[in-house]
Design an enzyme around this catalytic site. Sequence first.
Site, PDB file in Angstrom:
ATOM      1  N   TYR A 174       0.979  -1.187   0.091  1.00 32.60           N
ATOM      2  CA  TYR A 174       0.029   0.041  -0.012  1.00 32.60           C
ATOM      3  C   TYR A 174       0.927   1.107  -0.040  1.00 32.60           C
ATOM      4  O   TYR A 174       0.708   2.112  -0.671  1.00 32.60           O
ATOM      5  CB  TYR A 174      -1.039  -0.084   1.279  1.00 32.60           C
ATOM      6  CG  TYR A 174      -2.013   1.199   1.297  1.00 32.60           C
ATOM      7  CD1 TYR A 174      -3.144   1.187   0.451  1.00 32.60           C
ATOM      8  CD2 TYR A 174      -1.866   2.190   2.143  1.00 32.60           C
ATOM      9  CE1 TYR A 174      -4.114   2.031   0.525  1.00 32.60           C
ATOM     10  CE2 TYR A 174      -2.949   3.038   2.274  1.00 32.60           C
ATOM     11  CZ  TYR A 174      -3.888   3.041   1.362  1.00 32.60           C
ATOM     12  OH  TYR A 174      -4.649   4.272   1.401  1.00 32.60           O
ATOM     13  N   LYS A 194       1.260   4.104  -3.020  1.00 34.09           N
ATOM     14  CA  LYS A 194       0.618   5.423  -2.681  1.00 34.09           C
ATOM     15  C   LYS A 194       1.730   6.345  -3.002  1.00 34.09           C
ATOM     16  O   LYS A 194       1.501   7.255  -3.625  1.00 34.09           O
ATOM     17  CB  LYS A 194       0.107   5.632  -1.465  1.00 34.09           C
ATOM     18  CG  LYS A 194      -1.289   5.212  -1.350  1.00 34.09           C
ATOM     19  CD  LYS A 194      -2.398   5.514  -2.085  1.00 34.09           C
ATOM     20  CE  LYS A 194      -3.731   4.970  -1.689  1.00 34.09           C
ATOM     21  NZ  LYS A 194      -4.936   5.455  -2.849  1.00 34.09           N
TER      22      LYS A 194
HETATM   23  N1  LIG Z   1     -10.509   5.447   4.516  1.00 35.12           N
HETATM   24  C1  LIG Z   1      -9.321   5.794   4.673  1.00 35.12           C
HETATM   25  O1  LIG Z   1      -9.018   5.832   5.962  1.00 35.12           O
HETATM   26  C2  LIG Z   1      -8.277   6.393   3.837  1.00 35.12           C
HETATM   27  C3  LIG Z   1      -7.103   6.893   4.243  1.00 35.12           C
HETATM   28  C4  LIG Z   1      -6.172   7.498   3.132  1.00 35.12           C
HETATM   29  C5  LIG Z   1      -6.698   7.174   1.946  1.00 35.12           C
HETATM   30  N2  LIG Z   1      -7.637   6.434   1.469  1.00 35.12           N
HETATM   31  C6  LIG Z   1      -7.724   6.408   0.002  1.00 35.12           C
HETATM   32  O2  LIG Z   1      -9.212   6.925  -0.179  1.00 35.12           O
HETATM   33  C7  LIG Z   1      -9.632   5.994  -1.235  1.00 35.12           C
HETATM   34  C8  LIG Z   1     -11.139   5.348  -1.003  1.00 35.12           C
HETATM   35  O3  LIG Z   1     -10.949   4.604   0.103  1.00 35.12           O
HETATM   36  P1  LIG Z   1     -12.127   4.170   0.928  1.00 35.12           P
HETATM   37  O4  LIG Z   1     -11.848   4.023   2.390  1.00 35.12           O
HETATM   38  O5  LIG Z   1     -13.301   5.057   0.714  1.00 35.12           O
HETATM   39  O6  LIG Z   1     -12.293   2.574   0.158  1.00 35.12           O
HETATM   40  P2  LIG Z   1     -13.637   1.669   0.088  1.00 35.12           P
HETATM   41  O7  LIG Z   1     -13.096   0.288   0.156  1.00 35.12           O
HETATM   42  O8  LIG Z   1     -14.669   2.034   1.278  1.00 35.12           O
HETATM   43  O9  LIG Z   1     -13.845   2.062  -1.506  1.00 35.12           O
HETATM   44  C9  LIG Z   1     -12.861   1.853  -2.430  1.00 35.12           C
HETATM   45  C10 LIG Z   1     -13.821   2.321  -3.832  1.00 35.12           C
HETATM   46  O10 LIG Z   1     -12.957   2.032  -4.704  1.00 35.12           O
HETATM   47  C11 LIG Z   1     -13.592   0.938  -5.704  1.00 35.12           C
HETATM   48  N3  LIG Z   1     -12.767   0.282  -6.403  1.00 35.12           N
HETATM   49  C12 LIG Z   1     -11.833  -0.877  -5.952  1.00 35.12           C
HETATM   50  N4  LIG Z   1     -11.333  -1.478  -7.117  1.00 35.12           N
HETATM   51  C13 LIG Z   1     -11.924  -1.052  -8.141  1.00 35.12           C
HETATM   52  C14 LIG Z   1     -11.810  -1.201  -9.419  1.00 35.12           C
HETATM   53  N5  LIG Z   1     -10.928  -2.147  -9.827  1.00 35.12           N
HETATM   54  N6  LIG Z   1     -12.335  -0.411 -10.431  1.00 35.12           N
HETATM   55  C15 LIG Z   1     -13.350   0.438  -9.794  1.00 35.12           C
HETATM   56  N7  LIG Z   1     -13.385   0.907  -8.669  1.00 35.12           N
HETATM   57  C16 LIG Z   1     -12.670   0.181  -7.722  1.00 35.12           C
HETATM   58  C17 LIG Z   1     -14.558   0.328  -4.863  1.00 35.12           C
HETATM   59  O11 LIG Z   1     -15.632  -0.414  -5.349  1.00 35.12           O
HETATM   60  C18 LIG Z   1     -15.166   1.397  -3.847  1.00 35.12           C
HETATM   61  O12 LIG Z   1     -16.223   1.991  -4.610  1.00 35.12           O
HETATM   62  C19 LIG Z   1      -8.587   4.843  -1.723  1.00 35.12           C
HETATM   63  O13 LIG Z   1      -7.690   5.307  -2.594  1.00 35.12           O
HETATM   64  C20 LIG Z   1      -7.845   4.717  -0.457  1.00 35.12           C
HETATM   65  O14 LIG Z   1      -6.535   4.226  -0.675  1.00 35.12           O
HETATM   66  C21 LIG Z   1      -8.467   5.824   2.447  1.00 35.12           C
END
Ligand SMILES: NC(=O)c1ccc[n+]([C@@H]2O[C@H](COP(=O)([O-])OP(=O)(O)OC[C@H]3O[C@@H](n4cnc5c(N)ncnc54)[C@H](O)[C@@H]3O)[C@@H](O)[C@H]2O)c1
Length: 251
Positions: free
Chosen positions: A156, A160
């Site tokens: 991860y 990133k």
């Molecule tokens: N939640 C956190 O604490 C956090 C912190 C920092 C960064 N992020 C980043 O934010 C973003 C969203 O995270 P989240 O927590 O909402 O995750 P989540 O798992 O709740 O949602 C992820 C989304 O990406 C979509 N996705 C995954 N694979 C896919 C593919 N092959 N094609 C199309 N869509 C796809 C999923 O369907 C979903 O809609 C990510 O990039 C994650 O790395 C999250």
Amino acid sequence: MNMTLKDKIIIVTGASKGIGAGIANELALAGATVLLCARNSDQLNAVKENIEKEGGIAYAFPLDITSVAEITRVFKTIFDQFGKIDVLINNAGLGFNHAALDVEESDWDAMMDVNLKGLFFCAQQAGKYMIEKGYGRIINMSSQASLVAIKDHAVYCASKGGVNALTKVLALEWADKGITVNGISPTFTYTPGTAERLDSPDYLAGVLQRIPVGKVAAIADITTAIRYLIGPNSGMVTGSNLVIDGGWTIQ
Ligand SMILES: NC(=O)c1ccc[n+]([C@@H]2O[C@H](COP(=O)([O-])OP(=O)(O)OC[C@H]3O[C@@H](n4cnc5c(N)ncnc54)[C@H](O)[C@@H]3O)[C@@H](O)[C@H]2O)c1
């Protein structure tokens, strides 16, 4: 509704749940036409209906961003239908974790295919149409994990870190074409997906030990950063990585 984003065509990838669904909802309520992309049509339609119930405009475009052919087809359909792409929120991402010794080749490929390869080709296809119109704003979803080491997150963190590198190169290549490309790097963010862990007092206490402001991020913190980066007075900001981490990475 506050209509500051009226007439903006905004693609949000990974919009079926979590941060992406929340961002899409908040941008639609600010007047944008939001194009929701993710794999699951039923979940996308639920997000779309929710937005419409609150008076916003949204369309669902099922898309698996691990397929470059699908990205190419869907972004062309969007451009043909709406005539422009103002903003891409490159949010879709995978976040499972393993100790480095336990990482399998399939873990590496799955995470890199979405977080890095899929994100790049979404930016490439959006960039192509933005260049045609001489305007665009791309926001790449990075993470605090792009800046510091987090145990059991080797793949991860690498993905990133790669997002930050891509953000800078795309910003440089497209700076004279009316396009800015920026990253945002949140800390742990409260979503239905992370609630399972963050609702556990022991887990939350461990996380908060590392966040000087004493709370995890909310989706509204992320949307506020995005609204700045796509707003009218941020054209000088490109290639940056706006860190929304309550101080995690300053230590
Ligand atoms: N939640 C956190 O604490 C956090 C912190 C920092 C960064 N992020 C980043 O934010 C973003 C969203 O995270 P989240 O927590 O909402 O995750 P989540 O798992 O709740 O949602 C992820 C989304 O990406 C979509 N996705 C995954 N694979 C896919 C593919 N092959 N094609 C199309 N869509 C796809 C999923 O369907 C979903 O809609 C990510 O990039 C994650 O790395 C999250």
